[in-house]
Design a protein around this motif. Sequence first.
Motif, PDB file in Angstrom:
ATOM      1  N   GLU A 402     -76.236  -0.231 -63.306  1.00 56.04           N
ATOM      2  CA  GLU A 402     -75.865   0.717 -62.180  1.00 56.04           C
ATOM      3  C   GLU A 402     -74.302   0.501 -61.689  1.00 56.04           C
ATOM      4  OE1 GLU A 402     -78.200   0.883 -58.923  1.00 56.04           O
ATOM      5  OE2 GLU A 402     -79.939   1.277 -59.943  1.00 56.04           O
ATOM      6  N   LEU A 403     -74.003  -1.026 -61.714  1.00 52.51           N
ATOM      7  CA  LEU A 403     -72.468  -1.275 -61.303  1.00 52.51           C
ATOM      8  C   LEU A 403     -71.559  -0.871 -62.317  1.00 52.51           C
ATOM      9  CD1 LEU A 403     -71.091  -3.344 -59.039  1.00 52.51           C
ATOM     10  CD2 LEU A 403     -70.904  -4.765 -61.220  1.00 52.51           C
ATOM     11  N   ASN A 410     -66.056   5.746 -60.908  1.00 53.72           N
ATOM     12  CA  ASN A 410     -65.558   5.947 -59.793  1.00 53.72           C
ATOM     13  C   ASN A 410     -64.284   5.298 -59.148  1.00 53.72           C
ATOM     14  OD1 ASN A 410     -67.828   7.777 -58.453  1.00 53.72           O
ATOM     15  ND2 ASN A 410     -68.946   5.959 -59.380  1.00 53.72           N
ATOM     16  N   ALA A 411     -63.336   5.561 -58.277  1.00 54.85           N
ATOM     17  CA  ALA A 411     -62.189   5.010 -57.915  1.00 54.85           C
ATOM     18  C   ALA A 411     -62.422   4.074 -56.995  1.00 54.85           C
ATOM     19  CB  ALA A 411     -61.138   6.001 -57.302  1.00 54.85           C
ATOM     20  N   GLY A 412     -63.662   3.996 -56.170  1.00 54.87           N
ATOM     21  CA  GLY A 412     -64.170   3.102 -55.279  1.00 54.87           C
ATOM     22  C   GLY A 412     -65.686   2.838 -55.218  1.00 54.87           C
ATOM     23  N   THR A 413     -66.191   1.573 -55.318  1.00 53.40           N
ATOM     24  CA  THR A 413     -67.506   1.352 -55.333  1.00 53.40           C
ATOM     25  C   THR A 413     -67.901   0.624 -54.176  1.00 53.40           C
ATOM     26  OG1 THR A 413     -68.088   1.651 -57.636  1.00 53.40           O
ATOM     27  CG2 THR A 413     -69.651   0.380 -56.569  1.00 53.40           C
ATOM     28  N   ASN A 424     -70.126 -13.656 -58.170  1.00 55.29           N
ATOM     29  CA  ASN A 424     -69.857 -14.422 -59.542  1.00 55.29           C
ATOM     30  C   ASN A 424     -70.028 -13.691 -60.610  1.00 55.29           C
ATOM     31  OD1 ASN A 424     -70.925 -17.637 -58.022  1.00 55.29           O
ATOM     32  ND2 ASN A 424     -68.714 -16.389 -57.775  1.00 55.29           N
ATOM     33  N   ARG A 425     -71.242 -13.104 -60.546  1.00 57.81           N
ATOM     34  CA  ARG A 425     -71.761 -12.260 -61.737  1.00 57.81           C
ATOM     35  C   ARG A 425     -71.097 -10.988 -61.845  1.00 57.81           C
ATOM     36  NH1 ARG A 425     -77.064 -13.761 -59.222  1.00 57.81           N
ATOM     37  NH2 ARG A 425     -77.921 -15.415 -60.438  1.00 57.81           N
ATOM     38  N   ILE A 426     -70.679 -10.446 -60.713  1.00 58.71           N
ATOM     39  CA  ILE A 426     -69.917  -9.048 -60.630  1.00 58.71           C
ATOM     40  C   ILE A 426     -68.500  -9.352 -61.356  1.00 58.71           C
ATOM     41  CG2 ILE A 426     -68.675  -7.341 -59.104  1.00 58.71           C
ATOM     42  CD1 ILE A 426     -71.236  -7.544 -57.496  1.00 58.71           C
ATOM     43  N   GLY A 427     -67.978 -10.635 -60.728  1.00 58.61           N
ATOM     44  CA  GLY A 427     -66.583 -10.883 -61.468  1.00 58.61           C
ATOM     45  C   GLY A 427     -66.508 -10.983 -62.893  1.00 58.61           C
ATOM     46  N   LYS A 428     -67.681 -11.617 -63.523  1.00 57.34           N
ATOM     47  CA  LYS A 428     -67.730 -11.667 -64.969  1.00 57.34           C
ATOM     48  C   LYS A 428     -67.642 -10.491 -65.718  1.00 57.34           C
ATOM     49  CE  LYS A 428     -69.845 -16.319 -65.035  1.00 57.34           C
ATOM     50  NZ  LYS A 428     -71.093 -17.236 -65.399  1.00 57.34           N
TER      51      LYS A 428
END
Length: 675
Positions: A402-403, A410-413, A424-428
Amino acid sequence: MNKIIIFGGTTEGKELAIDLAKAQIPSIYLVATDYGKMVIDDDPFIDVRIGRLDSGQMKELFEKEKPLAIVDATHPYAELVKKEIDDARKDLSNIRFFRVHRSNEKIDASDARFFESARDCAKALLETKGTVFLTTGSKDIPEFCREKSLLERLVVRVIPNSESLKICYDNGLLGKQIIAMQGPFSYDMNLSFFKNYDAKVVVLKESGKAGGELERIQAARDAEAQIFIIKRPVENTGEDYERVRDEIIRLFGQNTGKEQAKSMQVTLAGFGMGKETLTLEVQRAINEADYIFGAGRMLEGIASECRKYSYYLASDIIPALEKIKEKNEKVTIKVVVLFSGDTGFYSGAGKLLAALKNEGYSPKVLPGISSVSAMCARIGESWQDKAIISTHGVDEKKWTGELIASVTGNAGTIAITSGVKDINRIGKLLEKLENDKKGKFTVYAGCNLYSEEKICVLDPAGCVELNEEGLYTLMIKNEQKAEKELLPGLKDEEFIRDKVPMTKEEIRTLSVCKLKPCDGDVIYDIGGGTGSVSVECARLSPKIKVYSVEKKKEACDLIRKNADKFMLSNIEVVEGIAPGTLDALPAPDKVFIGGSSGNLKSIFERLRSFEKKIRVVANAVTIETMAALNELIKDYEIKDADIALVQVSKAKSLGQYSLMEAENPVYIVSFTIGH
């Protein structure tokens, strides 16, 4: 003897009659006009009587009915009626009497002019110019119509009954000056009226929240009209509505020997970002509560001396409510359950609401300020055009897809997280997407909003390195967002292939279109091969779940590699032969058959056993496979079968020329199986 006589015509009077009826307490509900009856539903415990009574008629009624109690729930401005009631009951001291005192909450009206009477207000209006919008009801209309210069500037809003209209016409008002309409009126409705009539002055009575005073004041301000308010008469006696109701129920129980009917008012309330962000509505509910439930961190900030329970799950709360009912002697018990943020936004309030309704409760839900609106306000962004996802308490395999779909399309989430590990996981993930040229990301991270809050701006590497724990809300901005394609159509060379057979690009695209995948579908790809069809389906939406069934180990490994390449976590590889491997899987919505290992008939049998309609698309390269499919379509009496023979030729460069090179013809068969 056991009836209650209620002088009504107000919100409080109507609610009292209804609440008493729920407790099976009969009442005679007195209203002056037909309109007063229209707003209350028929009920065997409510005897509605219409017509104005003088003190003599009231006394006759009291002596005839011998009520257990008399309740004055008339309008605060109905001074004449209140005097008549007092005169009628002065010799009946043996009958309990209650006067309902309308709550007079402090409403900000610092920019308004106040007047002691309608006459004083009318005199002041002579000094103004422009349209005067009168919302005081029909009773005071004569005072405002004495002077022709004021009469001609009036627009009046009255309840839609013949008496109100007669007063309007008798005092010289024309039809175009009259709005006959039943309330309540919201802020938006009031604003529309005031602007439509170009009101320069709005006149109202000090009627409190129940009378819609706040909505009118706010709308008048935004319509840039002056606000004239007629003060409420000073009430020297009276009790709150809840106290009157509870005392009557108690009296009725004592008089009849019946057990008192207890009621429990349960409110599910949004706690916002913390105590400092509570809405006035939620704060009032907390102040009035007998019991409060919620997570410990929320309860710590509440000064109320009521009993508190550190529960937030239905399995804990509902048994506790039943015990409270047994032990608490109050007729009406008020309970508030607190939820962080807003009750309608990724909140546990929804599950508790359903569970409470299932147990016979009728909960009230109050919203709170969500972390989304708080975060956007802090960084000066709107949120109506942003995608929103949550990783809080969600399996990583589910939110990863989904992320990725959200931040690349999308320009913004906005992402609600469980804490720093999620970031940390999102950064990877963002680092990998940037490396794959799928975007350029800036992350705004809001930590502990409204409570020692901190907002920082990070790149993907900064997200990976972040180590400060807290409650985080993210705004992920993509400066290079791609237009999201909603169709299959990957090129063959984009897949890792090795020597495993693959459904080719044009056939694959047509087959997936024939399959008609939908959000939330469970899809089987039987004979997964390289996983090309699985990937095409899974890319359409992270809410689709694909089970790629393949018997060869090397092909299974290849499917996993392709799923990883396209960062798809919604593909699950099932190693084995269908239909045996299907037994442990959830029922499908759509099925693609790219290879059956000679088990077409048993696959058909298994699909039909699911007892639901399943959309099936099968590819056949050989005449024998097509013949087998055709035979099964006849045997199973499938009526909607669509068979297409597709021949694709692709251009191949030969020096300065392009020659068309034919690929094997493929049958694409689509149909519905099951009930």
